[in-house]
Motif scaffolding. Sequence first.
Motif, PDB file in Angstrom:
ATOM      1  N   UNK A   1       0.611  -1.469   0.022  1.00  0.00           N
ATOM      2  CA  UNK A   1       0.044   0.053   0.117  1.00  0.00           C
ATOM      3  C   UNK A   1       0.811   1.238   0.151  1.00  0.00           C
ATOM      4  N   UNK A   2       1.527   1.509  -1.073  1.00  0.00           N
ATOM      5  CA  UNK A   2       2.362   2.853  -1.109  1.00  0.00           C
ATOM      6  C   UNK A   2       1.115   4.031  -1.221  1.00  0.00           C
ATOM      7  N   UNK A   3       1.393   5.104  -0.717  1.00  0.00           N
ATOM      8  CA  UNK A   3       0.503   5.984  -0.658  1.00  0.00           C
ATOM      9  C   UNK A   3       1.127   7.392  -0.012  1.00  0.00           C
ATOM     10  N   UNK A   4       0.393   8.299   0.405  1.00  0.00           N
ATOM     11  CA  UNK A   4      -0.896   8.286   0.645  1.00  0.00           C
ATOM     12  C   UNK A   4      -1.586   8.450  -0.854  1.00  0.00           C
ATOM     13  N   UNK A   5      -2.833   7.580  -0.826  1.00  0.00           N
ATOM     14  CA  UNK A   5      -3.764   7.602  -1.835  1.00  0.00           C
ATOM     15  C   UNK A   5      -4.696   8.728  -1.625  1.00  0.00           C
ATOM     16  N   UNK A   6      -4.741  10.116  -2.097  1.00  0.00           N
ATOM     17  CA  UNK A   6      -5.480  11.135  -1.919  1.00  0.00           C
ATOM     18  C   UNK A   6      -5.628  11.875  -0.795  1.00  0.00           C
ATOM     19  N   UNK A   7      -6.179  12.979  -0.652  1.00  0.00           N
ATOM     20  CA  UNK A   7      -6.107  13.839   0.320  1.00  0.00           C
ATOM     21  C   UNK A   7      -6.493  13.470   1.755  1.00  0.00           C
ATOM     22  N   UNK A   8      -7.391  12.476   1.787  1.00  0.00           N
ATOM     23  CA  UNK A   8      -7.774  12.001   3.089  1.00  0.00           C
ATOM     24  C   UNK A   8      -6.775  11.162   3.805  1.00  0.00           C
ATOM     25  N   UNK A   9      -5.927  10.439   2.976  1.00  0.00           N
ATOM     26  CA  UNK A   9      -4.991   9.445   3.759  1.00  0.00           C
ATOM     27  C   UNK A   9      -3.659  10.352   4.152  1.00  0.00           C
ATOM     28  N   UNK A  10      -3.677  11.423   3.291  1.00  0.00           N
ATOM     29  CA  UNK A  10      -2.281  12.464   3.580  1.00  0.00           C
ATOM     30  C   UNK A  10      -2.777  13.226   4.746  1.00  0.00           C
ATOM     31  N   UNK A  11      -4.093  13.778   4.996  1.00  0.00           N
ATOM     32  CA  UNK A  11      -4.331  14.587   6.278  1.00  0.00           C
ATOM     33  C   UNK A  11      -4.326  13.563   7.406  1.00  0.00           C
ATOM     34  N   UNK A  12      -4.904  12.364   7.162  1.00  0.00           N
ATOM     35  CA  UNK A  12      -4.670  11.585   8.388  1.00  0.00           C
ATOM     36  C   UNK A  12      -3.293  11.376   8.851  1.00  0.00           C
ATOM     37  N   UNK A  13      -2.476  11.095   8.257  1.00  0.00           N
ATOM     38  CA  UNK A  13      -1.045  11.025   8.248  1.00  0.00           C
ATOM     39  C   UNK A  13      -0.271  12.195   9.197  1.00  0.00           C
ATOM     40  N   UNK A  14      -0.753  13.398   8.654  1.00  0.00           N
ATOM     41  CA  UNK A  14      -0.471  14.395   9.202  1.00  0.00           C
ATOM     42  C   UNK A  14      -0.994  14.963  10.633  1.00  0.00           C
ATOM     43  N   UNK A  15      -2.254  14.361  10.851  1.00  0.00           N
ATOM     44  CA  UNK A  15      -3.087  14.570  11.846  1.00  0.00           C
ATOM     45  C   UNK A  15      -2.404  13.716  13.158  1.00  0.00           C
ATOM     46  N   UNK A  16      -2.167  12.229  12.516  1.00  0.00           N
ATOM     47  CA  UNK A  16      -1.635  11.494  13.583  1.00  0.00           C
ATOM     48  C   UNK A  16      -0.227  11.839  13.939  1.00  0.00           C
ATOM     49  N   UNK A  17       0.686  12.380  13.050  1.00  0.00           N
ATOM     50  CA  UNK A  17       1.835  12.795  13.478  1.00  0.00           C
ATOM     51  C   UNK A  17       1.918  13.999  14.694  1.00  0.00           C
ATOM     52  N   UNK A  18       0.931  15.038  14.383  1.00  0.00           N
ATOM     53  CA  UNK A  18       0.842  16.025  15.115  1.00  0.00           C
ATOM     54  C   UNK A  18      -0.109  16.048  16.686  1.00  0.00           C
ATOM     55  N   UNK A  19      -0.690  14.677  16.778  1.00  0.00           N
ATOM     56  CA  UNK A  19      -1.543  14.233  17.519  1.00  0.00           C
ATOM     57  C   UNK A  19      -1.072  15.075  19.095  1.00  0.00           C
ATOM     58  N   UNK A  20      -2.024  15.539  19.694  1.00  0.00           N
ATOM     59  CA  UNK A  20      -1.822  15.972  21.198  1.00  0.00           C
ATOM     60  C   UNK A  20      -2.157  14.830  22.066  1.00  0.00           C
ATOM     61  N   UNK A  21      -1.276  13.989  22.608  1.00  0.00           N
ATOM     62  CA  UNK A  21      -1.467  13.051  23.593  1.00  0.00           C
ATOM     63  C   UNK A  21      -1.309  13.331  24.918  1.00  0.00           C
TER      64      UNK A  21
ATOM     65  N   UNK B   1       0.547  28.566  -0.086  1.00  0.00           N
ATOM     66  CA  UNK B   1      -1.156  28.128  -0.269  1.00  0.00           C
ATOM     67  C   UNK B   1      -1.393  26.773  -0.538  1.00  0.00           C
ATOM     68  N   UNK B   2      -0.497  26.115  -1.289  1.00  0.00           N
ATOM     69  CA  UNK B   2      -0.812  24.784  -1.689  1.00  0.00           C
ATOM     70  C   UNK B   2      -0.696  23.773  -0.307  1.00  0.00           C
ATOM     71  N   UNK B   3       0.047  24.265   0.737  1.00  0.00           N
ATOM     72  CA  UNK B   3       0.071  23.332   1.772  1.00  0.00           C
ATOM     73  C   UNK B   3      -1.427  23.177   2.573  1.00  0.00           C
ATOM     74  N   UNK B   4      -2.289  24.268   1.933  1.00  0.00           N
ATOM     75  CA  UNK B   4      -3.663  24.264   2.575  1.00  0.00           C
ATOM     76  C   UNK B   4      -4.322  23.017   2.347  1.00  0.00           C
ATOM     77  N   UNK B   5      -3.796  22.341   1.303  1.00  0.00           N
ATOM     78  CA  UNK B   5      -4.690  21.125   0.887  1.00  0.00           C
ATOM     79  C   UNK B   5      -4.463  19.796   1.686  1.00  0.00           C
ATOM     80  N   UNK B   6      -3.469  19.996   2.526  1.00  0.00           N
ATOM     81  CA  UNK B   6      -2.993  19.075   3.328  1.00  0.00           C
ATOM     82  C   UNK B   6      -3.632  19.278   4.790  1.00  0.00           C
ATOM     83  N   UNK B   7      -4.502  20.373   5.106  1.00  0.00           N
ATOM     84  CA  UNK B   7      -4.705  20.440   6.522  1.00  0.00           C
ATOM     85  C   UNK B   7      -5.754  19.627   6.903  1.00  0.00           C
ATOM     86  N   UNK B   8      -5.521  19.143   8.269  1.00  0.00           N
ATOM     87  CA  UNK B   8      -6.383  18.067   8.799  1.00  0.00           C
ATOM     88  C   UNK B   8      -7.563  18.947   9.412  1.00  0.00           C
TER      89      UNK B   8
END
Length: 376
Positions: free
Chosen positions: A24-44, A257-264
């Motif tokens: 499963x190379x990816x991410x496949x689309x915006x949903x997967x990309x934003x999930x990766x970013x959200x998980x990386x920066x999650x406040x625990x 501006x393009x970085x907005x597309x990856x916003x969780x």
Amino acid sequence: MRRESWLPVAALLFVGLHAQAEEAPGPHGRAEATKIIADLRRVVAPEGTERTEKIRIGGIDQWVSVRSRDLRNPVLLVLHGGPGWVAMPTSWYVTHGWDEFFTVVQWDQRGAGKTYVANNPATVTPTLTVERLNADAEEVVQWARATFGKEKIFILGHSWGSLLGLTLANKHPEWFHAYIGVGQAVDARESERRGWAWAMEQARAAKNEEAIRDLDSLAPYGVGKEPIALKDIGLQRRWLNFFGGAAYRRLDASFEGAASNLSPEYTDEDIRQMWKAEELSVEKLLPAILTADLSHVKRLKTPLLLLLGRHDRNVSATVAAEWFAGVKAPSKKLIWFEQSAHEVMAEEPGKVLLSLVRDARPFAERAGDVAPVHPR
């Protein structure tokens, strides 16, 4: 653990990761990309929070995001620029690490970003005035102070947001530990004139006949009392950006501006509407904003910190530096960013974080408005 014991574990882990990557190379689309970013920066951290919510400001629903590893830390409210150039959707990159030292509040202003999507444009558009946004900013500060139980907070204003921020700091110094201006606007007309002159200088040096012709068609630019026409602003910005006056050694700030597309924090619909919202904000607010002049502010009663890009011609760094030299404040410091133009926070994010921690946070520390330091 002996080397013989951990080698098989490491090998199995490597094989598992390799197989997963092949499957499963990816991410496949915006949903997967934003999930990766959200998980990386999650406040625990149990003392922290991360949330995005609507609050009632100025009679309409307005969106804020809150990120903090420890809510006992000082609040830092970000006032984005533009108008309409929202900071929330790029904060995953631009403000990385801030939440370790501050409770960071991003606010999508009236007519911008998620706040635009949350309201009927027909209702909100007539209210898009500089006066109304100044009043909104006051309400957001009061909301932040009450919500987080803080007598004082920090405000950071970028570009257009720096006009909001400086106005607030001048009017209500008792609300703030310090005011932080990034790409500080002071005398907008003078900034426009200097930006035009610099762009023309670059055009002539490059022997760019199209640029020379376009810029010459605007002369005299930025004079008189009438607001500059939007089409003239756009033409000036076209060449100012082309020669690197907005982002150092880049043609424009589209990389940010393009970085907005990856916003969780942003839904697909928010992304679709974001630039439409910015166009509306620019149409309704920019001509009035470019008549602003806060050079009469000669004394502040709150500490002042300016972060200026050495190559900023979009909002003239030299105009800001000249104002800074004459203004009186309990404490003041100007930090130059040598590899930046106007998009300082995206161009040199590490130095911005260092500056906030080293030069701003101590004001809150001296006031006791920080989480206790845990012993090592």
